[in-house]
Enzyme design. Structure first.
Site, PDB file in Angstrom:
ATOM      1  N   LYS A 181       0.858  -1.192   0.000  1.00 25.57           N
ATOM      2  CA  LYS A 181       0.000   0.000   0.000  1.00 25.57           C
ATOM      3  C   LYS A 181       0.887   1.233   0.000  1.00 25.57           C
ATOM      4  O   LYS A 181       1.713   1.402   0.890  1.00 25.57           O
ATOM      5  CB  LYS A 181      -0.908  -0.006   1.236  1.00 25.57           C
ATOM      6  N   THR A 214      -9.356   9.397   7.460  1.00 27.94           N
ATOM      7  CA  THR A 214      -8.577   8.224   7.066  1.00 27.94           C
ATOM      8  C   THR A 214      -8.394   7.252   8.227  1.00 27.94           C
ATOM      9  O   THR A 214      -7.626   6.297   8.123  1.00 27.94           O
ATOM     10  CB  THR A 214      -7.199   8.651   6.539  1.00 27.94           C
ATOM     11  N   GLY A 216      -8.763   4.212  10.377  1.00 24.78           N
ATOM     12  CA  GLY A 216      -9.253   2.856  10.166  1.00 24.78           C
ATOM     13  C   GLY A 216      -9.161   2.342   8.747  1.00 24.78           C
ATOM     14  O   GLY A 216      -9.756   1.310   8.433  1.00 24.78           O
ATOM     15  N   THR A 217      -8.416   3.009   7.879  1.00 28.53           N
ATOM     16  CA  THR A 217      -8.364   2.554   6.491  1.00 28.53           C
ATOM     17  C   THR A 217      -7.676   1.195   6.364  1.00 28.53           C
ATOM     18  O   THR A 217      -8.068   0.368   5.535  1.00 28.53           O
ATOM     19  CB  THR A 217      -7.636   3.580   5.599  1.00 28.53           C
ATOM     20  N   GLY A 218      -6.641   0.958   7.181  1.00 27.49           N
ATOM     21  CA  GLY A 218      -5.961  -0.327   7.117  1.00 27.49           C
ATOM     22  C   GLY A 218      -6.862  -1.471   7.529  1.00 27.49           C
ATOM     23  O   GLY A 218      -6.905  -2.525   6.867  1.00 27.49           O
ATOM     24  N   CYS A 219      -7.599  -1.276   8.627  1.00 23.71           N
ATOM     25  CA  CYS A 219      -8.559  -2.290   9.082  1.00 23.71           C
ATOM     26  C   CYS A 219      -9.600  -2.554   7.998  1.00 23.71           C
ATOM     27  O   CYS A 219      -9.952  -3.702   7.710  1.00 23.71           O
ATOM     28  CB  CYS A 219      -9.291  -1.815  10.337  1.00 23.71           C
TER      29      CYS A 219
END
Length: 544
Positions: A181, A214, A216-219
Site C-alpha cells: 500500500k 482516514t 481505520g483505512t488499514g482495518c
C-alpha cells in the site's frame, strides 16, 4: 434471468481490538465485511478507549478468555475467512496461532498492527517478533510501509519500487502474498499491489484523496479483502473491488462529520448509493407539473425552482428564450447532481476504474444508436425545413462522428450488452419521439445535449498524461456546443407555439429525460464485479 446475487455469502471472522468511536478495529471490520457482501463476526483482543483524536487507554483481557471466544465461534459456525488486526501481546498471538492450527481457514488476511504511520512501535519486542512469525501463516498480509520494513528487516521504503522489491523477496521466502500500500508514500497516485510468492504483481491504482477522514483505512481494506477472497474472487478482483470501495468511502468520510480529529471513512456510502438507485419511487408524481401551462413563470412556481441567485448554477450554454430558461431552472437540481456525481469526479481525478470506464463507453455507444433513431423521428415529424435538416444532421452525427470515437476506444468490447438503465432511457426517448406531440419529443431529447455540454464546460483542465484526457476533451467540443444551441432554439420554438396541455407534457418529458441522464451517468459505478485485467489494457489503450 436470475438476479446477480453472490453465489454464497462468506462468513468472515474479525479478530481485533475495539474502537468505541466506530472508525477502526472490530467496528470498522464489521462494517467493511458487511459492505463487501459478507456476514461479519468479531472476537475481541483488546478493549480500547479511543476516539478520532487518539488512544487513551487499552485493556487486554486474559488470553484464556480470547481462546474461549474463538472456540465459541468455531464450535458453531463454519468460517470462510479470518482477518486479524490488533494482537497486542505475544501471549495473544500464541493463542490465535494455536486456534488457527486446529481450525485453519481457507483465507487468512493479516493486518500486522506493529508500527504506527509515525514510525512508533505498537508492540513490545517479543510481540513484534511473534507477529513477524505469525504473518508467515497468512494467505496475504496488508502492512503499511513502516510495517513492511519491520516485516522484511529492511529500511523504510522511500518509493513504490523499493517497497515492491521488499515485498517480492519476503513473499518468495514465505510463500505468503503481500499487498503493498503506497498511501503513506509521497505521490499523487495511490496504488495497492498484490505481490504473489511467484513474483507476479497485480497493481490496482487509485488517486489520492485529500481528506482528514482516514482513520481505520488499514482495518477496512484488510476486512473487505478477506470478504471478497472468502466469496471466491481472484486476488485481482478482490483487491480491485476493495480498493475502489475504500476510495469512495474515504472520499465521502468528511461528510459524516464524526469527531474533531482524523475521522472515519464512510463504509456505507456505496451501499446507500446503490439502495437509492434501486428504489422504485416515481421520479415525478401525478401533480408535479401543472396540466396546463400558459407561461414560463408557472413552471418556476409549480416546481419550486425559483432559487436564490447565489444558489443557482448558471447554464454554460445559454437558454434560447423564456421557456428554455424555465426548463433549466426546473431541472437545475439534476444538473447539480450530475456535476457533483462520483462518476464525473472520478473521471476528472483519474480514479474511475477501467472496468467502469469501459462499461460507460459501451453503454454510451449503444445509447447513441437508439438516440439517433429518436432524432430521425423528430426530423420526419417536422414540417419546417430547418428543423428537418437540424434533427437529421444530429441523427447522422450520432452514427458517424460520435460512434467512431467509441469504436476507436472499445474495439470488440462494444458488445457488452445493453444495460437496464440504458434500455429504459432509450425506450423512453423512442416512445416519446415516435408517439407523442413533436414538442414533447424535442423536450425529451434536449437533456442529452444540454447536460453533456454543461458537464464539459465545468470540467477543469487535466494534464496530457491523464488516463481520460482525450475523452474529457470531447465534452468540450465546440461543435457540440453549437449543436446544443440549435437544439435549444428548436425546443424554444416548439414550446412557444404548442398548446398549454402539450407544454405540460413537454416539461414532464424534459424532467424525466434529465433524471434518466443522471441515472445514465451513475450506472457505471453500480457494477457488481470488475472485468478481467486483460480487458482493462484493451480499453485504456484507446484512452491514453
Amino acid at each position: 434471468m436470475a438476479p446477480s446475487y453472490p453465489a454464497r455469502i462468506p462468513r468472515v471472522l474479525s479478530i481485533a481490538g475495539t474502537d468505541p468511536s466506530g472508525g477502526a478495529g472490530t467496528a470498522a471490520d464489521l462494517k467493511s465485511i458487511t459492505a463487501a457482501g459478507g456476514y461479519g463476526m468479531s472476537v475481541v483482543t483488546a478493549l480500547v478507549a479511543q476516539n478520532t483524536c487518539g488512544v487513551r487507554e487499552i485493556h487486554v483481557p486474559p488470553a484464556p478468555f480470547l481462546d474461549r471466544q474463538l472456540r465459541a465461534v468455531s464450535d458453531d459456525v463454519v468460517i470462510d475467512a479470518v482477518k486479524t488486526g490488533m494482537l497486542g501481546t505475544a501471549a495473544l498471538i500464541a493463542t490465535v496461532s494455536e486456534w488457527l492450527d486446529e481450525h485453519p481457514p481457507q483465507i487468512l488476511v493479516v493486518d500486522p498492527v506493529m508500527v504506527a504511520t509515525s514510525g512508533d512501535s505498537l508492540l513490545a519486542p517479543d510481540a513484534e517478533q511473534a507477529m513477524i512469525t505469525f504473518c508467515s501463516r497468512a494467505t496475504v498480509v496488508t502492512p503499511n510501509i513502516e510495517e513492511l520494513a519491520r516485516l522484511t528487516g529492511s529500511e523504510r521504503a522511500r518509493d513504490e519500487r523499493a517497497a515492491l522489491e521488499q515485498a517480492r523477496g519476503w513473499a518468495a521466502r514465505t510463500g505468503v502474498a503481500v499487498v503493498v500500500k503506497t498511501g503513506h508514500l509521497d505521490s499523487a497516485t495511490v496504488t495497492n499491489t498484490w505481490v504473489g510468492p511467484d513474483g507476479i504483481c497485480l497493481p490496482v491504482p487509485s488517486t489520492r484523496v485529500s481528506s482528514t477522514s482516514t482513520h481505520g483505512t488499514g482495518c477496512s481494506l484488510a476486512s473487505a479483502l478477506a470478504t471478497r477472497l472468502g466469496s471466491g474472487e481472484s486476488p485481482q478482483e478482490a483487491l480491485a473491488w476493495s480498493t475502489q470501495w475504500l476510495h469512495e468511502a474515504i472520499s465521502h468520510g468528511e461528510a459524516l462529520r464524526v469527531g474533531s480529529g482524523h475521522g472515519p471513512v464512510d463504509h456505507s456510502h456505496r451501499a446507500r448509493r446503490l439502495q437509492a438507485a434501486g428504489e422504485s419511487t416515481p421520479w415525478l408524481g401525478p401533480g408535479a407539473v401543472p396540466p396546463i401551462l400558459d407561461s414560463p413563470d408557472q413552471i418556476l412556481s409549480a416546481l419550486g425552482a425559483a432559487l436564490p441567485a447565489a444558489a443557482r448554477i448558471e447554464p454554460a450554454v445559454a437558454p434560447a428564450g423564456p421557456w428554455t430558461q424555465a426548463l433549466w431552472a426546473a431541472g437545475e437540481p439534476i444538473a447539480r447532481n450530475i456535476a457533483e456525481s462520483d462518476l464525473v469526479r472520478q473521471l476528472v481525478d483519474g480514479s474511475l476504474p477501467p472496468n467502469a470506464f469501459a462499461f460507460y463507453l459501451a453503454q454510451d455507444s449503444l445509447y447513441l444508436r437508439r438516440y439517433s433513431r429518436a432524432l430521425a423521428a423528430l426530423s420526419a415529424a417536422s414540417t419546417d425545413v430547418v428543423a428537418q435538416v437540424f434533427w437529421a444532421r444530429g441523427a447522422s452525427s450520432c452514427l458517424t462522428v460520435e460512434s467512431a470515437l467509441h469504436r476507436g476506444r472499445l474495439g470488440e468490447q462494444e458488445e457488452i450488452g445493453v444495460s437496464p438503465v440504458t434500455s429504459a432511457y432509450t425506450d423512453f426517448l423512442l416512445a416519446t419521439t415516435l408517439g407523442e406531440e413533436r414538442a414533447v419529443g424535442t423536450a425529451a431529447v434536449l437533456p442529452c445535449y444540454w447536460l453533456y455540454a454543461q458537464t464539459g464546460a465545468t470540467l477543469p483542465s487535466v494534464p496530457s498524461d491523464h488516463p481520460y484526457a482525450d475523452w474529457l476533451d470531447t465534452y468540450r467540443d465546440p461543435g457540440f456546443v453549437i449543436a446544443t444551441q440549435g437544439a435549444l432554439e428548436q425546443v424554444e420554438r416548439e414550446l412557444a407555439t404548442a398548446s398549454p396541455a402539450v407544454r405540460s407534457a413537454a416539461v414532464r418529458a424534459y424532467l424525466l429525460a434529465s433524471r434518466h441522464e443522471l441515472e445514465f451517468f451513475d450506472q457505471a459505478l453500480r457494477l457488481a464485479a470488475p472485468v478481467p485485467a486483460d480487458q482493462h489494457e484493451t480499453i485504456l489503450e484507446g484512452a491514453l
